[in-house]
Design an enzyme around this catalytic site. Structure first.
Site, short mmCIF file in Angstrom:
data_model
loop_
_atom_site.label_atom_id
_atom_site.label_comp_id
_atom_site.label_asym_id
_atom_site.label_seq_id
_atom_site.Cartn_x
_atom_site.Cartn_y
_atom_site.Cartn_z
N TYR A 119 0.71 -1.09 0.52
CA TYR A 119 -0.14 0.15 0.01
C TYR A 119 0.83 1.46 -0.05
CZ TYR A 119 -3.86 3.29 1.31
OH TYR A 119 -4.79 4.75 1.44
N1 NAP Z 1 -9.84 5.32 4.41
C1 NAP Z 1 -8.87 5.88 5.58
O1 NAP Z 1 -8.09 5.29 6.24
C2 NAP Z 1 -7.92 6.62 4.14
C3 NAP Z 1 -6.79 7.40 3.74
C4 NAP Z 1 -5.53 7.93 3.65
C5 NAP Z 1 -5.98 7.78 2.22
N2 NAP Z 1 -6.99 7.34 1.74
C6 NAP Z 1 -7.05 6.75 -0.08
O2 NAP Z 1 -8.21 7.18 -0.04
C7 NAP Z 1 -9.52 6.47 -1.24
C8 NAP Z 1 -11.19 6.27 -1.10
O3 NAP Z 1 -10.91 5.42 -0.04
P1 NAP Z 1 -11.65 4.91 1.42
O4 NAP Z 1 -11.26 5.62 2.11
O5 NAP Z 1 -13.15 5.79 0.84
O6 NAP Z 1 -12.34 3.69 0.47
P2 NAP Z 1 -13.77 3.08 0.28
O7 NAP Z 1 -14.52 3.51 0.83
O8 NAP Z 1 -13.03 1.54 0.49
O9 NAP Z 1 -13.39 2.82 -1.60
C9 NAP Z 1 -12.76 2.92 -2.08
C10 NAP Z 1 -12.90 3.40 -3.51
O10 NAP Z 1 -12.75 2.70 -4.74
C11 NAP Z 1 -13.40 2.12 -5.53
N3 NAP Z 1 -12.53 0.73 -5.78
C12 NAP Z 1 -11.48 0.27 -5.76
N4 NAP Z 1 -10.54 -0.32 -6.79
C13 NAP Z 1 -10.81 0.03 -7.33
C14 NAP Z 1 -10.70 -0.32 -9.18
N5 NAP Z 1 -10.24 -1.56 -9.62
N6 NAP Z 1 -11.97 0.17 -10.38
C15 NAP Z 1 -12.20 1.31 -10.02
N7 NAP Z 1 -13.07 1.06 -8.40
C16 NAP Z 1 -11.98 0.76 -7.13
C17 NAP Z 1 -14.29 0.93 -4.44
O11 NAP Z 1 -15.64 1.21 -5.81
P3 NAP Z 1 -16.31 -0.75 -6.51
O12 NAP Z 1 -15.74 -1.34 -5.63
O13 NAP Z 1 -17.17 0.05 -6.25
O14 NAP Z 1 -14.78 -0.68 -7.11
C18 NAP Z 1 -15.07 2.77 -3.61
O15 NAP Z 1 -15.14 3.50 -4.58
C19 NAP Z 1 -8.28 5.25 -2.01
O16 NAP Z 1 -7.21 5.67 -2.29
C20 NAP Z 1 -7.61 5.20 -0.63
O17 NAP Z 1 -6.11 4.71 -0.72
C21 NAP Z 1 -7.88 6.78 2.52
#
Ligand code: NAP
Length: 244
Positions: free
Chosen positions: A160
């Site tokens: 990651y």
């Molecule tokens: N939550 C945290 O603590 C955190 C902290 C820092 C950064 N982030 C980053 O923030 C971003 C959003 O994460 P989140 O926290 O909102 O997580 P989340 O609720 O799990 O959402 C992830 C999103 O990415 C989509 N996704 C994953 N793989 C995909 C693929 N191959 N093609 C198209 N869509 C895909 C999923 O949609 P589908 O499954 O419908 O495809 C979902 O809409 C990510 O890049 C994550 O690394 C998260």
């Protein structure tokens, strides 16, 4: 079909079916000048977000695609070209995290993270850029990396963190390419956010009152794309006041 969108700002958001991408979509759709195009794989969830946006009087469509598939992203680019003829703002947000010791991490899990975060950011940006280049302002590419894309000394996160460092690297170089075209590039570096993210790939429980609210972060993203003129927020590090 293009006519009604000529005067609108077309905003493409990947990972819009859940978490931060969902909240950014709903928040940015409050601006009636925005048309939101949501991208993710889960059609039912995208349909639900579209319904929520429309109930609030906003304008949104979606395109179901796996962002790590070049064919599917070419399909997205065609859909945008046919339907809108331009893209103003691209928010590369989709991502996933699988957290385990390197010795237990499978090659498939490693590849899934690199293919989604690195290759996915590359092909979404590459195939949508021609439409951003021919759009009027605002013109903006955002890449949602992570605090771990800046400071990666956390165990169980090798794949990651590698992918999040890469996303920051992409944004650093891309900014230098695109500034001569007056296209803004912003890299987001948020700490832990209250979303379903940690439900999928393990990790550890967080105190929801100490980590970032996804809605608050969505408001910040909306502010960043609304700064007018010559000002660009190049990178932004965001943490809870007393993060868990
Ligand atoms: N939550 C945290 O603590 C955190 C902290 C820092 C950064 N982030 C980053 O923030 C971003 C959003 O994460 P989140 O926290 O909102 O997580 P989340 O609720 O799990 O959402 C992830 C999103 O990415 C989509 N996704 C994953 N793989 C995909 C693929 N191959 N093609 C198209 N869509 C895909 C999923 O949609 P589908 O499954 O419908 O495809 C979902 O809409 C990510 O890049 C994550 O690394 C998260």
């Amino acid at each position: 079909m293009k006519m009604p969108y000529n005067s609108k700002t077309v905003v493409v958001i990947t990972g819009a079916s859940s978490g931060l991408g969902r909240d950014i979509s709903i928040t940015m759709a409050k601006n009636k000048n925005h048309h939101i195009v949501m991208v993710a794989r889960n059609k039912e969830k995208l349909e639900e977000v579209k319904g929520t946006i429309e109930q609030n009087g906003g304008s949104a469509t979606y395109y179901a695609a796996d962002i790590s598939s070049e064919e599917e992203i070419k399909g997205l680019a065609n859909y945008l070209k046919e339907g809108f003829g331009k893209v103003n703002i691209l928010i590369n947000n989709a991502g996933l995290g699988i957290f385990k010791p390197m010795i237990e991490l499978t090659s498939e899990e490693w590849k899934a993270m690199q293919d989604t975060m690195i290759f996915g950011t590359f092909i979404c940006t590459k195939y949508l850029l021609p439409m951003i280049l021919c759009a009027n302002e605002p013109r903006h590419v955002l890449i949602n990396s992570s605090y771990w894309g800046l400071k990666g000394d956390t165990p169980l996160c090798t794949a990651y963190i590698a992918s999040k460092f890469a996303q920051r690297g992409i944004s650093l170089s891309l900014r230098e390419e695109l500034r001569y075209h007056n296209i803004k590039v912003t890299c987001l570096l948020p700490g832990s956010i209250q979303t379903p993210f940690f439900d999928h790939g393990g990790g550890w429980p967080h105190d929801p009152n100490r980590i970032l609210s996804s809605e608050d972060l969505a408001e910040l993203v909306n502010d960043i794309v609304n700064y007018k003129g010559n000002l660009v927020v190049e990178e932004v590090v965001i943490q809870g006041v007393n993060p868990d």
